[in-house]
Design a protein around this motif. Sequence first.
Motif, PDB file in Angstrom:
ATOM      1  N   LYS A   1      -3.265   3.896  -2.793  1.00 48.60           N
ATOM      2  CA  LYS A   1      -3.646   2.744  -3.602  1.00 48.60           C
ATOM      3  C   LYS A   1      -2.662   1.599  -3.383  1.00 48.60           C
ATOM      4  O   LYS A   1      -1.536   1.805  -2.913  1.00 48.60           O
ATOM      5  CB  LYS A   1      -3.687   3.120  -5.087  1.00 48.60           C
ATOM      6  CG  LYS A   1      -2.339   3.535  -5.644  1.00 48.60           C
ATOM      7  CD  LYS A   1      -2.435   4.130  -7.055  1.00 48.60           C
ATOM      8  CE  LYS A   1      -2.844   3.128  -8.081  1.00 48.60           C
ATOM      9  NZ  LYS A   1      -2.757   3.692  -9.452  1.00 48.60           N
TER      10      LYS A   1
ATOM     11  N   CYS B   1      -6.152  -6.556  -4.421  1.00 49.72           N
ATOM     12  CA  CYS B   1      -6.933  -5.433  -4.952  1.00 49.72           C
ATOM     13  C   CYS B   1      -8.430  -5.666  -4.774  1.00 49.72           C
ATOM     14  O   CYS B   1      -9.188  -4.721  -4.527  1.00 49.72           O
ATOM     15  CB  CYS B   1      -6.615  -5.217  -6.428  1.00 49.72           C
ATOM     16  SG  CYS B   1      -5.007  -4.461  -6.751  1.00 49.72           S
TER      17      CYS B   1
ATOM     18  N   TYR C   1       0.849  -1.191   0.000  1.00 47.95           N
ATOM     19  CA  TYR C   1       0.000   0.000   0.000  1.00 47.95           C
ATOM     20  C   TYR C   1       0.880   1.236   0.000  1.00 47.95           C
ATOM     21  O   TYR C   1       1.797   1.367   0.810  1.00 47.95           O
ATOM     22  CB  TYR C   1      -0.912   0.005   1.231  1.00 47.95           C
ATOM     23  CG  TYR C   1      -1.686   1.300   1.392  1.00 47.95           C
ATOM     24  CD1 TYR C   1      -2.682   1.648   0.484  1.00 47.95           C
ATOM     25  CD2 TYR C   1      -1.409   2.166   2.435  1.00 47.95           C
ATOM     26  CE1 TYR C   1      -3.393   2.837   0.621  1.00 47.95           C
ATOM     27  CE2 TYR C   1      -2.111   3.356   2.594  1.00 47.95           C
ATOM     28  CZ  TYR C   1      -3.109   3.679   1.680  1.00 47.95           C
ATOM     29  OH  TYR C   1      -3.802   4.862   1.813  1.00 47.95           O
TER      30      TYR C   1
END
Length: 619
Positions: free
Chosen positions: A154, A222, A148
């Motif tokens: 993101k 993700c 991260y």
Amino acid sequence: MNRYFLPVCKEDMEERGWEQLDFLFISGDAYVDHPSFAPAVICRVLEAAGYKVAILPQPDWRDSRSFQTMGKPRLGVLVCGGNLDSMLCHYTAARKPRKEDKYTPGKEMGKRPDHATLVYTKIAKQLWPDIPVIIGGIEASLRRFAHYDYWEDKLLPSILTESGADLLVCGMGETQIREIADYLAGGASGEDLHYIRGTAYSAKALDGLEEFTELPGYDAICKDKRLLAESYRLQHENFDPFYGKTLVQKSSRGLYVVQNPPAMPLTEAEMDAVYDLPYTRQWHPMYDKEGGIAALEEVKFSIVSCRGCFGSCSFCAIHAHQGRIIQARSHASILKEAKELTQMPDFKGYINDVGGPTANFRHPACKKQLKFGACKDRQCLFPKPCPNLDADHSDYIQLLRELRALPGVKKVFIRSGIRYDYLLAENRQQFLDELCRYHVSGQLKIAPEHVANATLKHMGKPGKEVYLKFVKAFMQKNKEIGKEQYLVPYFISSHPGCTLANAIELAEFLRDTGRHPEQVQDFIPTPGSASTAMYYSGINPFTGEKVYTVHNPHHKAMQRALMQYRNPRNRALVAEALKEGGRTDLIGDGPRCLIREERFRTTGTLKSGKGKKPARRKQ
């Protein structure tokens, strides 16, 4: 000391009679030839092994010609973003650009790109596609798997697959770089490097890989953030060089990241060899006109005595980079370095620090670690000291006494931080006496980090009662020896697990103890730490329990403001926090109140919403 800097330009190469380098080292930092700076260490290790190596510090990534000033190296290109992650160098906890970079001449910003290791590597691969490009340093090491990125907010894939590097060196790297160099000098291919411990590489398939542990893949994380906690747990279980297994993760671009078992800890002789190399301990003279490199001033007259940390705080990744097993230098090596310090023209008699990640860790936590490794399923100090812990400070005490006795040394300070729970675990408490008598410069910095036990649990830090026990012991000892010395505690706001109620509890503690911190630290989720995995996933990777996390910048600002509730600029935020936390009893004129009612104005509060993220540079 009649010592020379490593080459930084073509003229330096010509003076040495070199037509071609063996290795070119590209660094995101300015060149400081000191053992606290990773590029200098790796290059000196290669130089000692007989290789021709030069440093290219902070090349202009917008002009590829700046990378070619010393020509194409014979064996390989080495890339390091610098002593810190380049994103941490550039941005604050509020995701705002920093005003200065201490690793750059004159503290000037903008001399390296965001994600420096990735950017430099891509350029090197474009320029010289036929020679290996090897990445290392803190940025590469802690971004080797899917991670991260707080500043981009993101999940990013492995820096290895994104950069196109041929090999990634995990950890400190001295052992690996010598082995890599010898393989390449002997004509080995890129695939031959895939068997070196303490390195990682990318692969299209896993054919021939017999035994490994597979981490959740990039795409899977993700889709399910909680899997980052699982990924971190598996990595943590395999940090140890004695039993750590090969780790595999499906990354981006159809590639796998394969990490070999960690490199073995350095022996005392190997540590001595690294730190006995002929460092000039200066920044390169080409920076004189800009005023030099500020980062050197903090460590110029400090001595590294050890590396590694078995404290394993959740928010720190040192144990992931240097390992949990302490590696220490001999007294002879350290005394030799101290004597060299006394010969430097600007030395005033004060050694500023003798330590490492934790100064009072001078040997492994217990004897079995050097045979079996650190325990996989328990920590040495958390939640309380292990029964097998060897809390013996006698070697460190003797070392400090020898340093104090050197001609020209007036004072030896300890500033790299101590673990007071480890200090208290020693029955004799002899180190506390020596510390207070000889090694405190009026104030001793310590890091309790918080006082709410619910928060400390997720930090991996001892409870408030341990901190208070140390405060009492420290004050009693100074009274006994007739010295007026103080503790400067450091605290972190908005760490995972810290609720608004916990933040208010800390503010009340600061009030009751008369603490008024001028500087406070807001938690920054840096790659590679357990706390970052908690922040992103909402899960404690060690226990599997859900963790409250603060993501909203306004709520983070409220927690930070509570630590400095006396600052007039924070009154609106503090009042808002107290009202939201149901603690309006702390607003008013009473002796326990944090702020006064009549001084609170509703104007000036921060607006809610996400902080602006830095745009990722085009590459």
